[in-house]
Design an enzyme around this catalytic site. Structure first.
Site, mmCIF file in Angstrom:
data_model
loop_
_atom_site.group_PDB
_atom_site.id
_atom_site.type_symbol
_atom_site.label_atom_id
_atom_site.label_comp_id
_atom_site.label_asym_id
_atom_site.label_seq_id
_atom_site.Cartn_x
_atom_site.Cartn_y
_atom_site.Cartn_z
ATOM 1 N N HIS A 93 17.829 -26.442 -41.962
ATOM 2 C CA HIS A 93 18.127 -25.655 -43.167
ATOM 3 C C HIS A 93 17.063 -24.589 -43.442
ATOM 4 O O HIS A 93 17.406 -23.400 -43.556
ATOM 5 C CB HIS A 93 18.303 -26.585 -44.367
ATOM 6 C CG HIS A 93 18.400 -25.872 -45.676
ATOM 7 N ND1 HIS A 93 19.430 -25.003 -45.968
ATOM 8 C CD2 HIS A 93 17.586 -25.883 -46.778
ATOM 9 C CE1 HIS A 93 19.262 -24.518 -47.196
ATOM 10 N NE2 HIS A 93 18.140 -25.035 -47.694
ATOM 11 N N HIS A 117 10.285 -23.625 -48.259
ATOM 12 C CA HIS A 117 10.770 -23.636 -49.644
ATOM 13 C C HIS A 117 11.123 -25.027 -50.159
ATOM 14 O O HIS A 117 11.216 -25.230 -51.368
ATOM 15 C CB HIS A 117 11.968 -22.687 -49.803
ATOM 16 C CG HIS A 117 13.255 -23.203 -49.238
ATOM 17 N ND1 HIS A 117 13.620 -23.025 -47.921
ATOM 18 C CD2 HIS A 117 14.275 -23.886 -49.816
ATOM 19 C CE1 HIS A 117 14.811 -23.570 -47.717
ATOM 20 N NE2 HIS A 117 15.229 -24.098 -48.844
ATOM 21 N N GLU A 121 9.155 -30.284 -52.598
ATOM 22 C CA GLU A 121 10.067 -31.269 -53.176
ATOM 23 C C GLU A 121 10.203 -32.504 -52.293
ATOM 24 O O GLU A 121 10.334 -33.619 -52.804
ATOM 25 C CB GLU A 121 11.452 -30.647 -53.360
ATOM 26 C CG GLU A 121 11.516 -29.494 -54.327
ATOM 27 C CD GLU A 121 12.921 -28.897 -54.376
ATOM 28 O OE1 GLU A 121 13.884 -29.669 -54.370
ATOM 29 O OE2 GLU A 121 13.036 -27.667 -54.408
ATOM 30 N N ASP A 122 10.195 -32.290 -50.985
ATOM 31 C CA ASP A 122 10.573 -33.365 -50.068
ATOM 32 C C ASP A 122 9.396 -34.024 -49.351
ATOM 33 O O ASP A 122 9.603 -34.909 -48.519
ATOM 34 C CB ASP A 122 11.543 -32.818 -49.004
ATOM 35 C CG ASP A 122 12.806 -32.256 -49.636
ATOM 36 O OD1 ASP A 122 13.110 -32.647 -50.774
ATOM 37 O OD2 ASP A 122 13.481 -31.423 -48.990
ATOM 38 N N ASP A 184 18.917 -19.402 -49.414
ATOM 39 C CA ASP A 184 19.038 -20.861 -49.478
ATOM 40 C C ASP A 184 20.454 -21.258 -49.894
ATOM 41 O O ASP A 184 21.093 -22.113 -49.279
ATOM 42 C CB ASP A 184 18.004 -21.386 -50.478
ATOM 43 C CG ASP A 184 18.171 -22.864 -50.765
ATOM 44 O OD1 ASP A 184 18.306 -23.649 -49.817
ATOM 45 O OD2 ASP A 184 18.174 -23.242 -51.963
ATOM 46 N N ASP A 304 47.957 -3.611 -52.198
ATOM 47 C CA ASP A 304 46.729 -2.990 -51.691
ATOM 48 C C ASP A 304 45.760 -4.020 -51.125
ATOM 49 O O ASP A 304 44.652 -4.185 -51.597
ATOM 50 C CB ASP A 304 46.048 -2.160 -52.785
ATOM 51 C CG ASP A 304 45.771 -2.978 -54.032
ATOM 52 O OD1 ASP A 304 46.417 -4.020 -54.216
ATOM 53 O OD2 ASP A 304 44.902 -2.569 -54.826
#
Length: 766
Positions: A93, A117, A121-122, A184, A304
């Site tokens: 990712h 990024h 968090e992880d 992201d 259209d």
């Protein structure tokens, strides 16, 4: 860590810029297929990084390439053992995000932040760790993108609102934050198939409401369209499939017509001296679906579904091409838009026209230069894609983007909480195309439906706060008037004027809504503080003490018990009805009594006479006259503290007071009128009259003769022998009202007149 040698060890990959993401197939421009990285068994981190590296080395310095690989190694370690729902290693990712950023030619700091990024968090990697290895800028970018998962919120909506608030503020400091976040979100949307259906729909709706409009606002048109398509696909998968099948079936029938139209344009334009490229483009499914929904059309009625784009060398060529096109085909009236002379807020420039093609089919055509096309497709990212700082279009775009980002900081300073801030930002994410002029000829771009009040706040906050009237095209018009393209607006201001709460019902811009709310909250808080101090003083007298008798030590202990910062906060809460003055008074009295006892002083326990709160009627938002009974000076009154709204004054026999608040008698407050009041008070009267010619004028004249203002008039049963006229008038007090009613009662047409209250029964006719 010893870095690998640069360049040679990585295989080159095809390079696509954001301005060249479309391919031509059979003369028709086709949107790109989403990039898929495959599943666990097929994924190779080194191969994927080699592809990113080969894109980055085309424009990034060798030293930065070394740091880029270091960031990749850190991301690889931080996400070891982590997998996406699809089964891919999680590092796939951030690699995909960085690759999208490389397509936009973002700088090394942004690519490093794209790779890292999610590490905060992880994993246990901190902002300080990133700053130490890659610099403060990269750390700030990663922090701006990171969510606030470690902070607990009451609801998911509250958490998301706070996440967006943080993201927008970081974006206001550095636009690369939102570009990373958009990359992201784009990759997450491209790989959403593995997510369970309910979560997939929620993410898709969130993308359509927030991220797609942000991409549009920043001019990232290609990204905007893809996010819309992916959101539509995941929100309504069945509709997406059915509509896609219908489009594929009709594509073959109309391809020949599209090719013939393109060839006709290519042959005609050179005769006008225009060197141009002509492309056919198939409209996106979401655009077709939205048109079907908004105009209640079936797919067969949407004619259209194909459009054309003409790219020329310079601006004069745009207008020459338009002339050639209108000579060749009949234009549809009202369908021409000149976004070159009047660019959109996101910097978009183009000429739009709709002409009638073969078999009466409407055809939309966009005409622009190559530079305009680059900005239209890449928006603010074109600052990195094209480094020609002398290009006026790019400098204008950067200036407009900067102004919008600065307005986000203003919204933050005036918004009460994250949800309110997000509401204001959402309003500004759906820009319209209404262009209006100031008296000096400056052009302002406002959303469709914007009013004169929105215009006033767009000029300056002080102009908005003090506006009292407006002239539109030289004519006096109400402030709620919706503005149209080309209007010239002149705002009249008064020094002591202030925003009206009713403005919130019709303003359209986030800035206007935020500034009005901020002003009203500030004023209400000041008024509530003053009222709360008066209420507490009254309550203290009932327990035998006074406000000056409460010492600093008693106050300090009381504030610590409640974890409140200052006395003013206590006064404000009392004035807004959030705390009961009697309970605060008892506790303060007890604390002061304990203090006096400890120091050997004799407490004064003799009750003092209770002094009611005096009402002037002009206290402002903290004191409101009840709408149910509309008290006026001279009426016996009682106050009711309503939580969060302040003091509401009722007539003491008002049935609404006893019916709804009989169990809240501790919130009742003794109030009396001031001896002299300056303002006028609204009151309702009902007049039963014989229905004759001119009766309304005669009654109105009798009211005006008594120096009462008429605020509103409503008449019932005008065609029967008698009618009821409802008046809302303004009087000074009960004596003034009595004089008005006597003046009206003397008229021969008047059968009966009574004071009207909202809870009264209807007036019976003869």
């Amino acid at each position: 860590m010893e870095p690998k040698p640069a360049a040679a060890s990585f295989a080159p990959a095809n390079h696509n810029t954001a301005a060249a993401l479309l391919r031509v197939e059979g003369g028709v421009v086709v949107p790109p297929e989403p990039v898929s990285h495959g599943f666990l068994a097929e994924f190779d981190e080194e191969v994927e990084f080699a592809r990113l590296y080969s894109q980055a080395e085309r424009y990034i310095k060798p030293d930065d390439l070394i740091r880029l690989e270091q960031a990749f190694r850190l991301a690889l370690r931080a996400h070891t053992g982590q997998f996406r729902i699809s089964g891919e290693p999680y590092v796939s990712h951030p690699l995909a995000v960085a690759e999208i950023l490389a397509q936009w030619h973002l700088d090394a700091q942004a690519l490093i932040a794209g790779l890292l990024h999610d590490v905060m968090e992880d994993s246990d990697v901190t902002k300080a760790d990133i700053a130490a290895q890659f610099g403060k800028t990269a750390a700030e970018l990663v922090d701006g993108v990171s969510k606030l998962d470690r902070i607990e919120f009451k609801t998911y909506q509250e958490a998301q609102a706070e996440n967006y608030r943080k993201m927008f503020l970081a974006m206001a400091r550095d636009v690369r934050v939102i570009l990373i976040k958009l990359a992201d979100r784009l990759h997450n949307m491209r790989t959403l198939d593995a997510v369970r259906p309910d979560k997939r729909r929620r993410i898709a709706r969130e993308t359509l409401e927030i991220f797609a409009p942000i991409a549009n606002r920043l001019g990232l048109n290609t990204l905007f369209r893809e996010l819309q398509e992916l959101s539509f696909k995941n929100t309504y998968p069945m509709r997406f499939r059915v509509l896609g099948k219908a489009l594929r079936e009709v594509r073959g029938d109309r391809r020949e017509m599209v090719t013939r139209l393109m060839n006709t344009m290519r042959e005609r334009l050179p005769s006008w001296g225009v060197d141009a490229e002509v492309y056919g483009r198939e409209k996106h499914l979401f655009g077709i679906y939205r048109k079907m929904v908004e105009k209640h059309l079936s797919f067969e009625q949407v004619l259209d579904i194909y459009g054309f784009r003409i790219l020329v060398k310079d601006t004069s060529g745009c207008y020459l091409a338009l002339g050639a096109l209108h000579e060749l085909f009949k234009p549809v009236p009202g369908k021409f838009k000149d976004y070159i002379a009047l660019p959109k807020a996101n910097g978009y420039q183009s000429l739009h026209t709709t002409v009638i093609g073969p078999q009466g089919m409407p055809v939309e055509v966009q005409i622009r230069t190559q530079e305009m096309h680059a900005v239209a497709e890449s928006g603010v990212a074109s600052h990195w894609l094209y480094k020609d700082d002398t290009a006026q279009s790019l400098s204008d775009l950067q200036r407009k983007t900067h102004n919008w980002l600065q307005s986000l900081l203003e919204l933050q300073s005036t918004s009460g909480d994250s949800s309110e801030f997000l509401e204001h930002v959402k309003i500004d994410l759906f820009p319209g195309d209404v262009f209006v002029f100031t008296p000096k000829g400056k052009i302002l771009n406002l959303p469709r439906g914007a009013t004169a009040v929105d215009f006033a706040y767009a000029v300056h906050t002080d102009v908005g706060n003090r506006c009292v009237a407006c002239r539109i095209n030289g004519e006096l018009r109400p402030l709620r008037t919706e503005l149209k393209n080309g209007d010239q607006v002149d705002i009249t201001v008064a020094q002591h004027a202030h925003p009206n709460p009713a403005w919130l019902s019709y303003v359209r811009t986030g800035k206007a809504r935020a500034e009005i709310r901020h002003f009203l909250k500030t004023v209400q808080q000041e008024e509530a503080t003053q009222l709360g101090e008066r209420l507490l003083s009254q309550a203290l007298r009932q327990v035998g003490t006074s406000l000056p008798d409460i010492g600093a030590s008693a106050w300090d202990r009381f504030l610590r018990e409640l974890s409140v910062r200052s006395r003013d906060d206590i006064y404000t809460d009392i004035g807004l009805g959030k705390r009961l003055a009697a309970m605060v008074a008892r506790r303060l009295s007890d604390l002061q009594h304990e203090r006096n006892t400890a120091s050997g002083e004799e407490p004064n326990t003799k009750p003092r006479p209770m002094v009611p709160i005096l009402i002037q009627g002009g206290e402002g938002m903290a004191v409101q006259m009840a709408r149910c009974c509309r008290p006026i000076p001279g009426d016996p009154i009682v106050g009711m503290l309503r939580k969060g709204q302040g003091l509401e004054v009722h007539i003491n026999d008002c049935p609404m007071l006893t019916r709804n608040h009989s169990s809240d008698r501790e919130r009742w407050v003794d109030v009396e009128w001031e001896e002299s009041t300056e303002r006028m008070f609204d009151v309702g009267i009902r007049v039963l009259v014989d229905h004759r010619r001119g009766v309304l004028a005669r009654v109105a004249a009798a009211i005006a003769d008594m120096e009462a203002n008429i605020q509103n008039v409503n008449m019932e049963n005008e065609h029967s022998p008698s009618s009821i006229i409802h008046f809302t008038i303004q009087v000074r007090n009960r004596l003034h009202l009595a004089r008005v009613m006597r003046s009206v009662r003397r008229l021969t047409d008047v059968v009966r007149i009574v004071r009207e209250r909202n809870y009264d029964k209807p007036l019976n006719k003869r």
